[in-house]
Design a protein around this motif. Structure first.
Motif, PDB file in Angstrom:
ATOM      1  N   SER A  36      76.242 121.956  31.598  1.00  0.00           N
ATOM      2  CA  SER A  36      76.982 123.184  31.914  1.00  0.00           C
ATOM      3  C   SER A  36      78.495 122.996  31.779  1.00  0.00           C
ATOM      4  O   SER A  36      79.273 123.421  32.637  1.00  0.00           O
ATOM      5  CB  SER A  36      76.630 123.676  33.327  1.00  0.00           C
TER       6      SER A  36
ATOM      7  N   HIS B 202      82.490 126.030  28.606  1.00  0.00           N
ATOM      8  CA  HIS B 202      83.851 126.169  29.136  1.00  0.00           C
ATOM      9  C   HIS B 202      84.912 125.519  28.246  1.00  0.00           C
ATOM     10  O   HIS B 202      86.102 125.633  28.532  1.00  0.00           O
ATOM     11  CB  HIS B 202      83.929 125.546  30.531  1.00  0.00           C
TER      12      HIS B 202
ATOM     13  N   HIS C 240      77.391 132.645  35.159  1.00  0.00           N
ATOM     14  CA  HIS C 240      78.681 132.408  35.802  1.00  0.00           C
ATOM     15  C   HIS C 240      79.088 133.545  36.736  1.00  0.00           C
ATOM     16  O   HIS C 240      79.911 133.347  37.629  1.00  0.00           O
ATOM     17  CB  HIS C 240      79.773 132.203  34.750  1.00  0.00           C
ATOM     18  N   SER C 241      78.526 134.719  36.504  1.00  0.00           N
ATOM     19  CA  SER C 241      78.902 135.888  37.297  1.00  0.00           C
ATOM     20  C   SER C 241      77.758 136.449  38.134  1.00  0.00           C
ATOM     21  O   SER C 241      77.997 137.266  39.024  1.00  0.00           O
ATOM     22  CB  SER C 241      79.414 136.996  36.368  1.00  0.00           C
TER      23      SER C 241
ATOM     24  N   THR D  55      84.144 134.532  39.264  1.00  0.00           N
ATOM     25  CA  THR D  55      84.299 133.717  38.063  1.00  0.00           C
ATOM     26  C   THR D  55      85.517 134.171  37.293  1.00  0.00           C
ATOM     27  O   THR D  55      85.991 135.298  37.455  1.00  0.00           O
ATOM     28  CB  THR D  55      83.048 133.831  37.157  1.00  0.00           C
TER      29      THR D  55
ATOM     30  N   TRP E 174      84.496 131.157  29.770  1.00  0.00           N
ATOM     31  CA  TRP E 174      83.274 130.684  29.140  1.00  0.00           C
ATOM     32  C   TRP E 174      82.941 131.484  27.883  1.00  0.00           C
ATOM     33  O   TRP E 174      83.140 132.682  27.810  1.00  0.00           O
ATOM     34  CB  TRP E 174      82.087 130.745  30.107  1.00  0.00           C
TER      35      TRP E 174
END
Length: 224
Positions: free
Chosen positions: A99, A103, A156-157, A186, A190
Motif C-alpha cells: 500500500s 502514493h 483511502h476515503s 484523506t 494517491w
C-alpha cells in the motif's frame, strides 16, 4: 462504529495477503529484507515477528524512530518525492512493499491537492513506473501490493468507488468537504492502478488478485 468495522475488515484482509505472500516467498533467516514504505515496522513484524535482518525505509523519521526503538530494525529515511532508492543492484533478497506504490506520485507539495488532473496523472504515472523499476533493480525477490482502481469502495476515503471517475477538481472539492466530518480523512495524493498498468510495471512477476465481496480489491506483484 464505522472505524471498528473497517479495522476488523482491514486486519482480515492483511492476514489473507500475508498467507499468500508466505505461500510464494519463503523468507529464510539469512535473507536481508527491505520493507519499503514500512513506517513503524508494525505491519512487517506482524507477518515475520522473528526475522531480524530487516531494513525499514520511509520518508517519516518519527515512524522510523519507532521501528528502531520497538523492534531494533535498521532504518533508512527516504527523500519525499524522489522515486530513486539509495541501494545497490540486487542488494536485498526480498523487498516487501504494501500500500505504498499508489502514493508515489511526486513531491507532495506539488501534487497532493492540485486540481490539475492531466498533470497529476502524467506526473504520477511517471513516478510510479520509475519506482517500480527501482524495486526490480534492488530486489532479488519482491512482493508489491496496491489497492485496485475499480474496487467498489475507495480504500483511502471509504467512499463509493465511483469517485475514481470524478474529474480531479471535483474529487479535490469532495474530499475537502468530506474531511470535515467523515471518519476516514484523506488527502488525494494517491493514484490508483489498473491491472494493465500494474502488470506493465512488474513484467517479471506473477500478478495475484485479492478479491472481496466478489470484486477485485487489491493487486499483488510477486517475484519468487
Amino acid at each position: 462504529m464505522l472505524k471498528e468495522i473497517a479495522g476488523h475488515y482491514s486486519t482480515r484482509a492483511r492476514a489473507k495477503r500475508a498467507e499468500l505472500l508466505c505461500k510464494h516467498i519463503a523468507v529464510r533467516p539469512e535473507d536481508r529484507v527491505l520493507d519499503l514504505g514500512g513506517g513503524t515496522g508494525n505491519h512487517f513484524h506482524s507477518i515475520f515477528p522473528n526475522h531480524r535482518k530487516v531494513v525499514i525505509a520511509d520518508v517519516l523519521e518519527d515512524d522510523l524512530k519507532l521501528a528502531r526503538e520497538k523492534y531494533g530494525y535498521e532504518t533508512v529515511q527516504l527523500p519525499d518525492g524522489d522515486e530513486s532508492l539509495p541501494f545497490t543492484d540486487k542488494e536485498f533478497d526480498v523487498v516487501f512493499c504494501s500500500s505504498v506504490l499508489e502514493h508515489v506520485t511526486g513531491p507532495k507539495e506539488d501534487v497532493e491537492w492540485t486540481k490539475d488532473g492531466p498533470h497529476f496523472e502524467a506526473v504520477g504515472r511517471e513516478h510510479q513506473f520509475a519506482f517500480a523499476t527501482e524495486i526490480r533493480r534492488i530486489a532479488k525477490r519482491y512482493y508489491v501490493q496496491t489497492p485496485y482502481r475499480y474496487f467498489i469502495i475507495e480504500s483511502h476515503s471509504w467512499l463509493p468507488g465511483i469517485i475514481v471517475f470524478l474529474p480531479r477538481p471535483a474529487l479535490v472539492h469532495l474530499l475537502r468537504f468530506m474531511n470535515k466530518f467523515w471518519p476516514k480523512q484523506t488527502s488525494p495524493d494517491w493514484r490508483l492502478l489498473t491491472i494493465g498498468e500494474f502488470s506493465q510495471m512488474f513484467p517479471d512477476a506473477i500478478i495475484e488478485r485479492e478479491k472481496s465481496l466478489g470484486f477485485i480489491k487489491s493487486l499483488m506483484a510477486i517475484k519468487a
